[in-house]
Motif scaffolding. Structure first.
Motif, PDB file in Angstrom:
ATOM      1  N   MET A  13     -45.691  -1.938  48.807  1.00 25.93           N
ATOM      2  CA  MET A  13     -45.112  -2.465  47.731  1.00 25.93           C
ATOM      3  C   MET A  13     -45.508  -3.866  47.695  1.00 25.93           C
ATOM      4  O   MET A  13     -45.795  -4.475  48.577  1.00 25.93           O
ATOM      5  CB  MET A  13     -43.499  -2.179  47.814  1.00 25.93           C
ATOM      6  CG  MET A  13     -43.060  -0.756  47.820  1.00 25.93           C
ATOM      7  SD  MET A  13     -41.210  -0.730  48.377  1.00 25.93           S
ATOM      8  CE  MET A  13     -40.455  -1.518  46.739  1.00 25.93           C
ATOM      9  N   TYR A  21     -35.901  -7.049  48.800  1.00 30.68           N
ATOM     10  CA  TYR A  21     -35.284  -5.965  49.249  1.00 30.68           C
ATOM     11  C   TYR A  21     -34.790  -6.187  50.824  1.00 30.68           C
ATOM     12  O   TYR A  21     -33.747  -6.148  51.332  1.00 30.68           O
ATOM     13  CB  TYR A  21     -36.334  -4.778  49.423  1.00 30.68           C
ATOM     14  CG  TYR A  21     -36.177  -3.687  48.574  1.00 30.68           C
ATOM     15  CD1 TYR A  21     -35.202  -3.705  47.354  1.00 30.68           C
ATOM     16  CD2 TYR A  21     -37.478  -3.076  48.200  1.00 30.68           C
ATOM     17  CE1 TYR A  21     -35.429  -2.976  46.179  1.00 30.68           C
ATOM     18  CE2 TYR A  21     -37.436  -2.306  46.946  1.00 30.68           C
ATOM     19  CZ  TYR A  21     -36.359  -2.292  46.030  1.00 30.68           C
ATOM     20  OH  TYR A  21     -36.574  -1.418  44.911  1.00 30.68           O
ATOM     21  N   SER A  38     -42.916   2.883  49.134  1.00 32.44           N
ATOM     22  CA  SER A  38     -42.750   3.818  48.190  1.00 32.44           C
ATOM     23  C   SER A  38     -43.337   5.160  48.419  1.00 32.44           C
ATOM     24  O   SER A  38     -44.542   5.303  48.842  1.00 32.44           O
ATOM     25  CB  SER A  38     -43.262   3.143  46.783  1.00 32.44           C
ATOM     26  OG  SER A  38     -43.248   4.044  45.739  1.00 32.44           O
ATOM     27  N   GLU A  40     -44.047   8.839  46.537  1.00 33.55           N
ATOM     28  CA  GLU A  40     -44.139   9.626  45.281  1.00 33.55           C
ATOM     29  C   GLU A  40     -44.589  11.021  45.543  1.00 33.55           C
ATOM     30  O   GLU A  40     -45.821  11.081  46.142  1.00 33.55           O
ATOM     31  CB  GLU A  40     -44.679   8.850  44.226  1.00 33.55           C
ATOM     32  CG  GLU A  40     -44.828   9.567  42.986  1.00 33.55           C
ATOM     33  CD  GLU A  40     -45.472   8.635  41.823  1.00 33.55           C
ATOM     34  OE1 GLU A  40     -45.985   9.243  40.926  1.00 33.55           O
ATOM     35  OE2 GLU A  40     -45.866   7.561  42.117  1.00 33.55           O
ATOM     36  N   SER A  58     -39.565  14.550  40.804  1.00 36.86           N
ATOM     37  CA  SER A  58     -38.862  13.536  41.309  1.00 36.86           C
ATOM     38  C   SER A  58     -37.527  13.940  42.159  1.00 36.86           C
ATOM     39  O   SER A  58     -36.639  13.371  42.958  1.00 36.86           O
ATOM     40  CB  SER A  58     -38.007  12.779  40.321  1.00 36.86           C
ATOM     41  OG  SER A  58     -37.403  13.572  39.319  1.00 36.86           O
ATOM     42  N   ASN A 114     -37.939  11.370  45.204  1.00 40.26           N
ATOM     43  CA  ASN A 114     -38.697  10.415  45.454  1.00 40.26           C
ATOM     44  C   ASN A 114     -37.920   9.150  45.267  1.00 40.26           C
ATOM     45  O   ASN A 114     -36.909   8.666  44.723  1.00 40.26           O
ATOM     46  CB  ASN A 114     -39.700  10.224  44.234  1.00 40.26           C
ATOM     47  CG  ASN A 114     -40.926  11.454  44.260  1.00 40.26           C
ATOM     48  OD1 ASN A 114     -41.129  11.906  45.656  1.00 40.26           O
ATOM     49  ND2 ASN A 114     -41.420  11.967  43.229  1.00 40.26           N
ATOM     50  N   SER A 115     -38.667   7.974  45.950  1.00 46.26           N
ATOM     51  CA  SER A 115     -37.932   6.649  45.650  1.00 46.26           C
ATOM     52  C   SER A 115     -38.630   5.578  47.038  1.00 46.26           C
ATOM     53  O   SER A 115     -39.993   5.936  47.259  1.00 46.26           O
ATOM     54  CB  SER A 115     -36.379   6.687  46.059  1.00 46.26           C
ATOM     55  OG  SER A 115     -36.007   5.574  45.852  1.00 46.26           O
ATOM     56  N   GLU A 116     -37.963   4.594  47.091  1.00 40.75           N
ATOM     57  CA  GLU A 116     -38.563   3.506  47.972  1.00 40.75           C
ATOM     58  C   GLU A 116     -37.562   3.386  49.064  1.00 40.75           C
ATOM     59  O   GLU A 116     -36.189   3.147  48.862  1.00 40.75           O
ATOM     60  CB  GLU A 116     -38.637   2.138  47.204  1.00 40.75           C
ATOM     61  CG  GLU A 116     -39.518   2.175  45.949  1.00 40.75           C
ATOM     62  CD  GLU A 116     -39.207   1.174  44.802  1.00 40.75           C
ATOM     63  OE1 GLU A 116     -40.017   0.917  43.823  1.00 40.75           O
ATOM     64  OE2 GLU A 116     -38.213   0.279  45.004  1.00 40.75           O
ATOM     65  N   TYR A 117     -38.061   3.281  50.290  1.00 42.85           N
ATOM     66  CA  TYR A 117     -37.599   3.413  51.740  1.00 42.85           C
ATOM     67  C   TYR A 117     -37.470   2.482  52.519  1.00 42.85           C
ATOM     68  O   TYR A 117     -38.798   1.718  52.544  1.00 42.85           O
ATOM     69  CB  TYR A 117     -37.859   4.907  52.199  1.00 42.85           C
ATOM     70  CG  TYR A 117     -37.642   5.978  51.399  1.00 42.85           C
ATOM     71  CD1 TYR A 117     -36.372   6.829  51.599  1.00 42.85           C
ATOM     72  CD2 TYR A 117     -38.488   6.397  50.373  1.00 42.85           C
ATOM     73  CE1 TYR A 117     -35.989   7.804  50.492  1.00 42.85           C
ATOM     74  CE2 TYR A 117     -38.082   7.880  49.651  1.00 42.85           C
ATOM     75  CZ  TYR A 117     -36.935   8.257  49.739  1.00 42.85           C
ATOM     76  OH  TYR A 117     -36.579   9.447  48.944  1.00 42.85           O
TER      77      TYR A 117
END
Length: 308
Positions: A13, A21, A38, A40, A58, A114-117
């Motif tokens: 990212m 974050y 991220s 996806e 998603s 899906n997302s940001e981890y």
């Protein structure tokens, strides 16, 4: 289907977002162990004559693993859990299993979206269970952000339907602040403290309302009601019990309501739920916060979503 191509994208990212974050994690008293990434999954039509944009997938029907190799500088004992970042500038727990392979440590994050981890170290000690049988489970679930208010945790108090929904949703990694869900209940306010969790739990068919259209968030839960809800949660994790005769160990199983019998058998068979002792299941007694927490941890462990 042969014309559909599925792409899995794991990308670094922007440094400014990463910094934001990491600062958020620090402000919450935790420590970031892995730089946010991220994730996806997208599908697109590969036919030349068909012009179609890529479609992001998603939401998944099964948990999808994201395996992150931890930096050598990270102490494996400090890996608490993976987290998912919410659109509202917060983050939530996602079930995470830590394992070692070829001398390296990895975090296996399990998610349905899906997302940001990222991965954090977040040790929490709950004072009210210092000398309680539930100490290990409660501290673990509090550290994983499942117990949302550890300072006010009362282990032997009967849990409410609203708080039960919150525990389940947070534990399964379904909690997403900023997400929108249909409210079918006449007694659940739009902006209530537990509204989001209740609506998500209802969407996944873990909790249901009453025929009059109410949810009754402050009502207490009997143990057989709780076992029914845990059995529905087992459907989300695809957990199936193998100890099918375990229910016979409880001499008061005959007290279980007819409508709950199959659910109780399945939860016991999966070792998600235990009796109040080795021979008593106490189906009509109210479920306590400590018992709810232990069963939540059992559910995640038996579903192989977190370590024992």
């Amino acid at each position: 289907m042969e014309d559909i191509k599925v792409d899995v994208k794991i990308t670094k990212m922007d440094e400014m977002i990463v910094e934001k974050y990491n600062e958020l994690i620090k402000e919450n008293g935790a420590e970031s162990l892995f730089s946010p990434v991220s994730f996806e999954v997208a599908a697109k039509n590969t036919k030349i004559k068909v012009i179609r944009e890529e479609i992001e997938i998603s939401k998944f029907s099964n948990y999808v693993e994201r395996v992150m190799e931890m930096p050598k500088s990270v102490d494996s004992s400090k890996i608490t859990t993976g987290i998912v970042f919410n659109s509202e500038g917060t983050y939530s727990h996602v079930p995470t299993e830590v394992f070692q392979k070829e001398g390296k440590w990895f975090a296996r994050i399990n998610s349905l979206t899906n997302s940001e981890y990222s991965v954090i170290w977040n040790p929490v000690t709950v004072k009210s269970v210092e000398d309680h049988w539930s100490k290990d489970a409660v501290n673990d679930m509090a550290s994983r952000l499942v117990i949302f208010d550890p300072e006010a945790f009362t282990p032997d108090k009967a849990i409410t339907r609203a708080d039960f929904a919150e525990y389940i949703v947070r534990a399964l990694g379904l909690y997403r602040e900023g997400s929108a869900h249909e409210n079918k209940f006449s007694d659940i306010s739009t902006n209530g403290n537990r509204t989001l969790a209740i609506l998500i739990a209802n969407e996944y068919k873990i909790v249901e309302g009453y025929p009059d259209g109410t949810f009754r968030p402050d009502a207490r839960i009997t143990r057989e009601e709780a076992m029914t809800m845990y059995q529905r949660a087992m459907k989300v994790t695809k957990l199936v019990g193998s100890d099918s005769n375990r229910y016979q160990s409880y001499k008061d199983f005959g007290e279980v309501s007819t409508w709950a019998e199959s659910n109780v058998k399945e939860v016991l068979a999966a070792h998600v739920f235990n009796g109040t002792n080795t021979t008593i299941i106490s189906p009509k007694s109210n479920l306590t916060y400590a018992e709810a927490t232990q069963a939540v941890k059992n559910l995640l462990v038996e579903s192989k979503l977190i370590n024992k």
